[in-house]
Design a protein around this motif. Structure first.
Motif, PDB file in Angstrom:
ATOM      1  N   ASN A   1       3.125  -4.172  -6.690  1.00  0.00           N
ATOM      2  CA  ASN A   1       3.631  -3.221  -5.705  1.00  0.00           C
ATOM      3  C   ASN A   1       4.663  -3.844  -4.774  1.00  0.00           C
ATOM      4  O   ASN A   1       4.665  -3.613  -3.560  1.00  0.00           O
TER       5      ASN A   1
ATOM      6  N   LYS B   1       1.841   6.825  -6.745  1.00  0.00           N
ATOM      7  CA  LYS B   1       0.715   7.695  -7.094  1.00  0.00           C
ATOM      8  C   LYS B   1       1.071   9.178  -6.879  1.00  0.00           C
ATOM      9  O   LYS B   1       0.840  10.016  -7.763  1.00  0.00           O
TER      10      LYS B   1
ATOM     11  N   SER C   1       2.391   1.725  -3.445  1.00  0.00           N
ATOM     12  CA  SER C   1       1.394   2.205  -4.391  1.00  0.00           C
ATOM     13  C   SER C   1       1.147   3.710  -4.190  1.00  0.00           C
ATOM     14  O   SER C   1       1.079   4.477  -5.159  1.00  0.00           O
TER      15      SER C   1
ATOM     16  N   GLU D   1       0.823  -1.212   0.000  1.00  0.00           N
ATOM     17  CA  GLU D   1       0.000   0.000   0.000  1.00  0.00           C
ATOM     18  C   GLU D   1       0.864   1.272   0.000  1.00  0.00           C
ATOM     19  O   GLU D   1       0.598   2.233  -0.727  1.00  0.00           O
TER      20      GLU D   1
END
Ligand SMILES: *Cc1c(COP(=O)(O)O)cnc(C)c1O
Length: 351
Positions: free
Chosen positions: A230, A48, A44, A41
């Motif tokens: 990821n 982003k 990612s 997470e």
């Protein structure tokens, strides 16, 4: 008082890094498992935020590796079947060509003058890749976005790879005009060394698939497969990825940073014109780096010694410019008052 480093890499880190490292320790980031959902997470989100900040096109992949040097080898081993053409005028561009050749690829070397624009008429149609160093850290020269766009216009199916190690996250770059971009984080990203980012167009993925190379821990396709989950192809520098995530999350974005870096560059230009005995190595302002200032003096050692007495650390010259130049980082993490201090030092002693 502690010294202020103007070294162009490893360079001054963003001052927020101090607090983030403390939080990373407290929150157990440093012992986080790199296959855990928490890590995936974080990775990612890191990608982003970087995509948003740097204006990286949606269809390009952003992948983490360990250094720019590693990227030289990844490109040679996994992405060049036979031939690449390297345009360079300094030490980093030359090293990239050297490593590519050592890995058995046919290298077309096209050297050009420090004050000249990249010679577009010398592009070889037989090369699969055109390799350029957007910001040549060894001598403070640059290849402009306009020139990269012209390479794209003139290329006949060649892919374009760009070493942007000392400019990515410092100036605006037109990512869609080239296929593969890379940078390590200890320059304009303002982070500790030990991490690099590689930005790839869909054409790079196709090229890797057509070659199908899987013989290395860092074969491109293995990196890509991990990245799509990821994850990474080895235990990565999780702390640096965390710092990358935190600094990108709070960043004001590349337009803001680009304006700051350019306006500081203009101030440096104005000041340096007024100095005695200190001049630009690159006389042609158009191809002068905005992020790494390479300055000439007949005794650069003396300038560095004098600066050190005022707690200012200047960068050594590099490669064949070692004895005749010194360098100053114009990276976004430098603080306004630090720059003022160096500007005052130059004015006081050299004007
Ligand atoms: C610093 C630098 C490199 C090497 O970066 P590493 O992180 O040491 O691998 C490569 N190219 C350029 C243009 C650089 O400035």
């Amino acid at each position: 008082m502690s010294d202020i480093s103007f070294y162009p890499g490893p360079s001054r880190v963003y001052s927020s890094v101090n607090e983030y490292i403390y939080e990373a320790y407290k929150d157990g980031i440093m012992s986080m498992n790199h296959r855990s959902p928490e890590f995936m997470e974080m990775m990612s989100s890191a990608k982003k935020h970087a995509r948003l900040n740097l204006n990286i096109p949606e269809e390009y992949e952003i992948m983490f590796v360990s250094s720019a040097t590693e990227t030289w080898e990844i490109i040679a081993q996994s992405l060049i079947k036979e031939t690449s053409q390297h345009f360079y005028n300094g030490a980093f561009g030359e090293k990239w060509a050297d490593y590519t050749e050592k890995l058995g690829r046919k290298v077309i070397r096209t050297e050009f003058d420090l004050n000249a624009e990249l010679p577009l008429d010398k592009i070889h149609s037989s090369a699969e890749w055109i390799c350029i160093t957007q910001n040549e850290t060894s001598n403070g020269s640059q290849v402009t976005n306009e020139t990269i766009a012209e390479i794209r216009d003139r290329s006949q199916g060649q892919l374009i790879a760009v070493d942007a190690t000392s400019s990515m996250a410092g100036i605006h770059l037109d990512y869609e005009k080239a296929d593969l971009w890379y940078a390590s984080v200890q320059k304009c990203f303002g982070l500790p060394a030990g991490l690099a980012v590689m930005v790839c167009s869909p054409a790079v993925v196709k090229k890797a698939e057509s070659i199908g190379e899987y013989n290395h821990y860092n074969s491109f396709l293995r990196i890509l497969e991990n990245h799509l989950k990821n994850q990474t192809h080895y235990t990565p520098n999780v702390l640096d990825i965390y710092l990358f995530y935190r600094t990108n999350k709070l960043s004001k974005g590349i337009d803001h940073i680009n304006n700051k870096v350019n306006s500081r560059f203009n101030n440096w230009t104005e000041l340096i014109e007024k100095l005695n005995g200190i001049n630009w190595l690159v006389e042609n302002e158009k191809v002068r780096s905005r992020t790494v200032l390479s300055l000439t003096h007949n005794q650069p050692e003396k300038v560095k010694e004098k600066a050190k007495k005022s707690s200012l650390i200047l960068g050594n010259g590099y490669g064949k410019w070692k004895e005749t130049t010194f360098r100053v980082a114009n990276f976004p993490a430098m603080k306004g008052k630090e720059i003022e201090k160096l500007a005052n030092f130059f004015e006081r002693n050299y004007s």
